[in-house]
Write an enzyme that holds these catalytic residues in place. Structure first.
Site, PDB file in Angstrom:
ATOM      1  N   THR A   1       0.866  -1.169   0.000  1.00  0.00           N
ATOM      2  CA  THR A   1       0.000   0.000   0.000  1.00  0.00           C
ATOM      3  C   THR A   1       0.906   1.223   0.000  1.00  0.00           C
ATOM      4  O   THR A   1       2.072   1.147   0.372  1.00  0.00           O
ATOM      5  CB  THR A   1      -0.951   0.063   1.220  1.00  0.00           C
ATOM      6  N   SER A   2       0.350   2.342  -0.413  1.00  0.00           N
ATOM      7  CA  SER A   2       1.138   3.570  -0.543  1.00  0.00           C
ATOM      8  C   SER A   2       1.367   4.280   0.783  1.00  0.00           C
ATOM      9  O   SER A   2       2.371   4.927   0.976  1.00  0.00           O
ATOM     10  CB  SER A   2       0.444   4.541  -1.492  1.00  0.00           C
TER      11      SER A   2
END
Length: 189
Positions: free
Chosen positions: A8-9
């Site tokens: 995930t970012s």
């Protein structure tokens, strides 16, 4: 062996990361490599590098979605080359693509190109929207969080607290602390 990679970012996308991990385990992944880092930043994705180093001949690297893996078609092809050189394949769960077949390789390359095109169009629209909003005087940008804490930065600095510690205490970047301190020094000169 099935080797899973999840990303995930940002740190606040915990549910997304947990969902990816569940999907990868359900797909039968024996080993998982998980990280929270943006794909567009120039930050090295260490866990991806570890996963690519870990895979061996006849292994398959498994991801839930293409955008969790590659930042561009060129990057995707680079990853595919690495896997191919190791005798491994890539499987993307939500697309039903497996590069252990020639058709899977073709489909992945085509869909990767479409995904990159889509992202570029979205970014172009975003830039156009911002330009229109600025022209209409409606775009203000994000609120300057560090500048709002300038007085606190200066107070702590006068008390002899160092820049790194100020940044930690006020939860702002070190560069912002020094920018505030430097602008204060320039104003006095």
């Amino acid at each position: 062996m099935l080797v899973g990679y999840a990303r995930t970012s940002t740190l606040d996308q915990k549910a997304g990361l947990e969902g990816q991990e569940q999907e990868l385990r359900a797909a039968g992944c024996d080993r998982l490599f998980i990280e929270q880092v943006s794909s567009v930043d120039m930050v090295a994705r260490e866990r991806l590098a570890e996963a690519l180093s870990f895979v061996r001949e006849d292994d398959t690297l498994v991801v839930t979605k293409l955008d969790r893996l590659a930042r561009s078609v060129a990057h995707l092809l680079e990853i595919l080359d690495t896997l191919t050189d190791r005798g491994a394949a890539l499987r993307i769960l939500n697309m039903g693509i497996d590069t252990s077949t020639p058709t899977g390789k073709l489909m992945l390359t085509v869909l990767g190109g479409v995904a990159e095109f889509e992202r570029e169009i979205m970014l172009e629209r975003q830039r156009e929207g911002i330009a229109k909003a600025k022209a209409a005087g409606k775009y203000k940008g994000r609120k300057a969080t560090a500048r709002a804490k300038a007085e606190e930065v200066l107070k702590l600095h006068r008390e002899g607290v160092g820049g790194t510690e100020i940044a930690k205490r006020l939860e702002i970047g070190r560069a912002s602390v020094y920018r505030i301190l430097n602008s204060e020094t320039a104003e006095k000169a």
